[in-house]
Design an enzyme around this catalytic site. Structure first.
Site, PDB file in Angstrom:
ATOM      1  N   ASP A 520      18.249 -29.313 -47.124  1.00  0.00           N
ATOM      2  CA  ASP A 520      18.243 -28.005 -46.467  1.00  0.00           C
ATOM      3  C   ASP A 520      17.836 -28.102 -44.998  1.00  0.00           C
ATOM      4  O   ASP A 520      17.175 -29.033 -44.568  1.00  0.00           O
ATOM      5  CB  ASP A 520      17.308 -27.041 -47.209  1.00  0.00           C
ATOM      6  CG  ASP A 520      15.855 -27.470 -47.160  1.00  0.00           C
ATOM      7  OD1 ASP A 520      15.606 -28.677 -47.314  1.00  0.00           O
ATOM      8  OD2 ASP A 520      14.980 -26.620 -46.971  1.00  0.00           O
ATOM      9  N   GLU A 521      18.271 -27.105 -44.258  1.00  0.00           N
ATOM     10  CA  GLU A 521      17.834 -26.824 -42.892  1.00  0.00           C
ATOM     11  C   GLU A 521      17.997 -28.004 -41.923  1.00  0.00           C
ATOM     12  O   GLU A 521      17.098 -28.308 -41.152  1.00  0.00           O
ATOM     13  CB  GLU A 521      16.379 -26.341 -42.898  1.00  0.00           C
ATOM     14  CG  GLU A 521      16.208 -25.016 -43.598  1.00  0.00           C
ATOM     15  CD  GLU A 521      14.812 -24.436 -43.485  1.00  0.00           C
ATOM     16  OE1 GLU A 521      14.691 -23.206 -43.477  1.00  0.00           O
ATOM     17  OE2 GLU A 521      13.838 -25.212 -43.408  1.00  0.00           O
ATOM     18  N   VAL A 522      19.152 -28.641 -41.963  1.00  0.00           N
ATOM     19  CA  VAL A 522      19.477 -29.634 -40.933  1.00  0.00           C
ATOM     20  C   VAL A 522      20.011 -28.870 -39.721  1.00  0.00           C
ATOM     21  O   VAL A 522      21.005 -28.157 -39.831  1.00  0.00           O
ATOM     22  CB  VAL A 522      20.511 -30.655 -41.444  1.00  0.00           C
ATOM     23  CG1 VAL A 522      20.948 -31.588 -40.319  1.00  0.00           C
ATOM     24  CG2 VAL A 522      19.918 -31.452 -42.601  1.00  0.00           C
TER      25      VAL A 522
END
EC number: 3.2.1.52
Length: 848
Positions: A520-522
C-alpha cells in the site's frame, strides 16, 4: 607550553560545565492550541504554540535546535516569527532561532503562530516529542509533554458545513432507543451462537470437578484446566476418558471445522466437535457462560452455570485482527494478553504488522542489522546507528514505545502461544513502500561491509540504488522509504527474510500458509530516475514505465512464495492497477493475479471506492474486508477535541462495526467519512456482489495502527469494546435485521439487536474484561445529557453501567451522588459513567 595547555583545559572545562549547568537548569513548558480550520478559505489549519521558560536559566539567542514530531508540514503564519522551521523527513521537524529571536529569560513566554497543511480535529494532531540540542556540546535537553488547549471557537474549528463536535445531547439521542434488558433474558454465550436454548437447569462446579477428553484434545483440555485452576486457586487436572464419568467431557463427533456443540445440565458439561478448534471454541463458550464476577477472584468456592444447549459454527473462517507494532512497539507480554482475549472471542487470525518506516520489530538472524538499527529510534547525532524519532518517541535510544523488537525466541513463544489457542499468525513484511526501517538497516550493513573492502557482501542486500535521483514524498512525508524493485538485491533480501521466518515457524511447530507483503501507499515519482530501472528496461521488453514494475515486483514475490508452498497476501493495491477514466485516476481490478489464491485486505471504501471490495471479490481475488470507516480501531470513537485517535477515515463508534452487513454493506452504511449521505448515483452505480464474489469474501478483519498509541492502556482503550463488535459480526450468523428487506421492519429488529448487544457488554462481557487476562483498560462511554423542564436527564450507552454527578464543578468520583432521576439545571453540573470496578469515563457537561 604546559602552562598554555593547562589554561586551555581549564577554559574548555568551564565551557563544558557551563553547558551542563545550562542543560540542567533549562526547562521549557510548551502548550499547543488549534485556532481555525480552513484558514484563508484553504484546507489548512492555524494553530499556536506557546513556549514558556519555567527553568532557572535563559534560552539563549543562538546555539540550539528544537526538534519535534508533527504529522503536518508547517509554515509560520507571518514573517518575523521567533523561529525558523524546517521539515526534515517523515514527521520530524526542527526549530532554530530566527534573527528576531532575542532569547527567553526565566518566566518569559512567546507565541509561534503556524499554518499546517491540513485540517486539525483532536489532540492526536498535536506536535509532540520536543527536545532541544545544544549545537556545541550536542547535549540533549528533554522537554515535558505538550499541554493541549481546546480551540476558543468551535465553529472556526469545523472542517466543512454541518461539521460539529459530538455533544452530550447528541450522545443522549443516540442512547435513547437502547432498552434495559434483564440479565436473565440475555444470551449468556458470546459471540451469539447459531443455536442457543436454556434448559431450566443449573450445574454447580467446584474445585473437585474432573475433566475428561478423547484422544486428540489433550491441548484443549489442559488449557481449560489452567483456566479453571486460576478461578478456584486449586490445581485442576485433565485426563483421558476412562470408565468414570467426568464433570466436563470433551468428545469427538463429525462436525465441520470450528463447529461444536455444548450441553450443560445439572450433572455435567459435554462439548463435542470434529477437531481441536471446535472443542476449543466450545470451551470459550463455556467460559463466557461463567458469571463474569467470578473472574475477579482466584479463590472461588463454586461456579454456577446456567443449563444450556448450544449448537454453533462460525459465519466466516477468517476472523482477523491486524496489530501494528512498527510505529509504536508493544511488549511480548501484551501480545500474549491480546491473544488470550482474541481466543476468548473466537478471533482466529493475528495479522502481525512487523515493520514499517519507523521500525523493524522481528529479529532476522541472517540480517542482524534489521533490529540493531531498524528497531531503535533516537536523535540522529551522526554517530549512532538508529532511526530518527517519530510520533513523539523522543531523543533517547532504547525507550518505549519507539524502540523494541521481538527476539527469535520471543517470536517463537508468541507463535506457540497462538497455535495452542487455534490462532494463526500472519507475518506482514511491508513492501515495497513503508520500508524505510529496512532500507536504513541495509544501508548500515552496506557501509560496514564496504569499510571492510567487501563490496559484494555490501551490495548483496542493498534495498535502494545509491545513485537514484527520483523525487517523491509518501503520505507520511518520507522521501526515502521505498525499495527499488528493479534491483536484484531486493529479492535476495526478501527471500532471506522469508526463509528465516519459515525457520522460526518450523521451530515453533506453528502453521504458516502465507506471508503478507504489504503493497500500500507507494507514492508517485518512485523509481523514475533509478539506474536500476533504466537497466531493467533495456533487458526486459515488458518494462516500459514505472507502472510496469508493479506486476513485475509482485509477480516475482508471488512466485518466490509459491516455490516455498505459500500464497501471497497483501493490501488491496496488490490486486489493482491505476487507469484514467473521464480524466480522473481510478483503481481498476488487475487481472494479473486473479484466480491465483491471492488474498487482499481491502481497506479503502472512501470517495469513489465504496464498492472496491466487491469489485475485487467479483474479479476472483480472495477478499478480507478491512474497511477504514468500519474496522480501523485507531480512528477516534467520535469527534471531540479530547477524544484520542485519528479520523481521516471517519469516526468509529461502537455501533459501526456491529451494524456492518458483509454481503450488502451499502444497505445501511451510506455516509462518507465526513458523515455526509452518499449520492444516489454512487449507491445505484456501485457494483453488487455476485455469487462468485460472495464465495471470495474470506472474512472480516479489524485493524489497529499504532501512530497514536503510547502504551498498553492507550491500545486497550482504542481496541475495547470495539473488538467485541467485530467478533460478533465475524462469528455469528447474519442477523434478522440484515436479512429483512422491509426497512420499516428491519429498523426495530436492529434496535432490539443493538440493545441486546449493549446489555451483554454492559452487564456481562466488560465486567469479565475488568479481570480477564489481567484486566483491560476498555473505553467507558460518556453519559448523554438532555434538558427537559429545567431538569437534566442523563442516559448511558451500556446498560449496567452507572452515572454519578456533582453540582459544584468538581470531578465526580465513586463517592459522588448516583444518578437515578433528573437533576435540577446547574451550570456547574458534571456527569461521568462508572463501570462495575469503579473505572470512570471522561466528563460530560451541558453544552452552553
Amino acid at each position: 607550553m604546559k602552562f598554555l595547555y593547562t589554561i586551555l583545559l581549564c577554559v574548555l572545562s568551564t565551557v563544558v560545565f557551563g553547558q551542563k549547568q545550562k542543560t540542567q537548569d533549562l526547562d521549557l513548558a510548551i502548550t499547543w492550541q488549534p485556532l481555525e480550520n480552513n484558514h484563508l478559505k484553504d484546507e489548512q489549519g492555524l494553530s499556536v504554540l506557546e513556549i514558556k521558560n519555567v527553568g532557572k536559566t535563559s534560552l539563549p539567542k543562538t546555539g540550539w535546535k528544537l526538534f519535534f514530531n508533527f504529522i503536518r508540514v508547517i509554515t509560520p503564519k507571518t514573517a518575523g516569527q521567533p523561529f525558523d522551521v524546517a521539515h526534515l523527513n517523515g514527521d520530524l521537524s526542527c526549530f532554530t532561532p530566527a534573527e528576531s529571536f532575542e532569547g527567553l529569560k526565566p518566566g518569559e513566554s512567546l507565541k509561534y503562530e503556524m499554518l499546517s497543511n491540513s485540517w486539525m480535529v483532536n489532540t492526536s494532531d498535536a506536535p509532540q516529542g520536543f527536545y532541544l540540542v545544544w549545537e556545541n556540546s550536542k547535549e540533549i535537553v528533554p522537554i515535558k509533554p505538550v499541554t493541549f488547549v481546546a480551540p476558543p471557537d468551535q465553529k472556526k474549528f469545523f472542517r466543512v458545513g454541518g461539521d460539529k463536535e459530538t455533544t452530550p445531547e447528541m450522545i443522549f439521542q443516540a442512547n435513547q432507543n437502547i432498552s434495559d434488558i434483564n440479565e436473565s433474558k440475555l444470551t449468556k454465550v458470546f459471540p451469539t451462537p447459531v443455536g442457543y436454548t436454556e434448559n431450566g437447569k443449573t450445574l454447580t462446579l467446584t474445585s473437585n470437578l474432573t475433566i475428561g477428553y478423547e484422544a486428540g484434545f489433550e491441548n484443549e483440555a489442559n488449557l481449560l484446566a489452567q483456566d479453571l485452576t486460576k478461578l478456584f486457586g486449586k490445581k485442576i487436572n485433565a485426563n483421558k476418558l476412562t470408565n468414570a464419568k467426568p464433570t466436563i467431557s470433551l468428545l469427538k463427533n463429525d462436525a465441520a471445522h470450528e463447529a461444536y456443540s455444548l450441553s450443560v445440565n445439572e450433572k455435567e458439561v459435554i462439548i463435542k466437535a470434529g477437531g481441536g478448534a471446535g472443542i476449543f471454541y466450545g470451551i470459550q463458550s463455556l467460559k463466557t457462560l461463567i458469571n463474569p464476577a467470578a473472574f475477579a477472584s482466584n479463590k472461588n468456592k463454586s461456579l454456577v452455570l446456567t443449563g444450556v444447549e448450544v449448537t454453533d459454527a462460525p459465519r466466516f473462517g477468517y476472523r482477523g485482527f491486524m496489530l501494528d507494532v512498527a510505529r509504536n512497539f508493544q511488549h511480548k507480554a501484551q501480545i500474549l494478553k491480546l491473544l488470550d482475549v482474541f481466543a476468548l472471542y473466537k478471533i482466529n487470525t493475528l495479522h502481525f504488522h512487523l515493520n514499517d518506516d519507523e521500525g523493524w520489530r522481528l529479529e532476522i538472524p541472517t540480517l542482524p542489522e534489521l533490529t540493531s538499527v531498524g528497531a531503535k529510534r533516537a536523535h540522529l547525532d551522526g554517530k549512532s546507528s538508529t532511526l530518527q524519532p517519530a510520533y513523539g518517541s523522543g531523543a533517547f535510544i532504547d525507550q518505549l514505545p519507539g524502540s523494541g523488537f521481538y527476539s527469535k525466541e520471543d517470536f517463537k513463544e508468541i507463535l506457540r502461544y497462538a497455535t495452542a489457542r487455534h490462532i494463526r499468525v500472519i507475518p506482514e513484511i511491508e513492501t515495497p513502500g513503508h520500508a524505510r526501517a529496512a532500507i536504513k538497516a541495509m544501508d548500515k550493513r552496506y557501509q560496514n561491509y564496504l569499510a571492510k573492502g567487501n563490496r559484494a557482501a555490501a551490495e548483496k542486500y542493498l534495498l535502494h540504488h545509491l545513485e537514484d535521483k527520483s523525487v517523491y514524498r509518501s503520505v507520511q512525508k518520507w522521501n526515502d522509504n521505498v525499495m527499488d524493485v528493479a534491483m536484484p538485491s531486493v529479492y535476495t533480501f526478501l527471500e532471506t527474510v522469508t526463509d528465516d521466518i519459515i525457520a522460526m515457524y518450523k521451530d515453533a511447530n506453528a502453521p504458516l500458509e502465507t506471508i503478507h507483503f504489504g503493497g500500500d501507499e507507494v507514492p508517485k515519482g518512485v523509481w523514475e530516475q533509478s539506474p536500476a530501472f533504466n537497466r531493467l528496461k533495456q533487458s526486459d521488453s515488458n518494462i516500459k514505465t514505472t507502472a510496469d514494475l508493479w506486476d513485475y515486483y509482485f509477480g516475482k514475490v508471488s512466485a518466490m512464495l509459491k516455490n516455498k508452498g505459500l500464497y501471497l497476501s497483501g493490501w488491496e493495491e496488490v490486486g489493482l492497477k491505476k487507469a484514467i477514466e473521464n480524466g480522473k485516476s481510478k483503481w481498476l481490478v488487475n487481472d494479473k493475479f486473479a484466480n491465483q489464491n491471492v488474498h487482499v485486505n481491502v481497506w479503502n471504501n472512501l470517495l469513489g471506492n465504496e464498492d472496491l471490495a466487491y469489485r475485487l471479490a467479483n474479479g476472483n481475488y480472495k477478499v478480507i474486508i478491512s474497511f477504514v470507516s468500519t474496522f480501523y480501531f485507531d480512528m477516534a470513537y467520535f469527534k471531540k477535541f479530547e477524544e484520542p485517535g485519528f479520523y481521516w477515515g471517519g469516526f468509529t463508534e461502537l455501533d459501526k462495526p456491529f451494524s456492518f452487513i458483509p454481503y450488502n454493506y451499502l444497505k445501511n452504511q451510506q455516509k462518507n467519512y465526513l458523515g455526509r449521505q452518499l449520492s444516489e448515483k454512487v449507491l445505484s452505480e456501485a457494483q453488487k456482489l455476485t455469487a462468485t464474489g460472495k464465495n471470495n469474501i474470506v472474512g472480516l478483519q479489524g485493524q489497529l495502527w499504532s501512530e497514536t498509541i503510547k502504551n498498553k492502556d492507550h491500545l486497550e482503550y482504542l481496541l475495547m469494546p470495539r473488538l467485541l463488535a467485530l467478533a460478533e459480526r465475524a462469528w455469528s450468523k447474519s442477523p434478522d435485521w440484515a436479512e429483512e428487506k422491509d426497512e420499516s421492519k428491519a429498523k426495530p429488529l436492529y434496535e432490539q439487536s443493538l440493545s441486546s448487544f449493549y446489555n451483554i457488554l454492559g452487564k456481562r462481557e466488560l465486567k469479565r474484561l475488568n479481570y480477564y487476562a489481567g484486566g483491560f483498560n476498555y473505553r467507558i462511554s460518556t453519559p448523554g445529557l438532555k434538558v427537559e423542564n429545567d431538569k437534566v436527564v442523563a442516559n448511558v450507552q451500556l446498560p449496567g453501567f452507572t452515572i454519578r454527578y456533582t453540582t459544584d464543578g468538581s470531578l465526580p468520583t465513586l463517592k459522588s451522588p448516583l444518578y437515578s432521576k433528573p437533576v435540577s439545571v446547574n451550570d456547574k453540573l458534571i456527569f461521568r459513567t462508572f463501570d462495575h470496578k469503579g473505572n470512570a469515563s471522561s466528563v460530560s457537561k451541558l453544552t452552553k
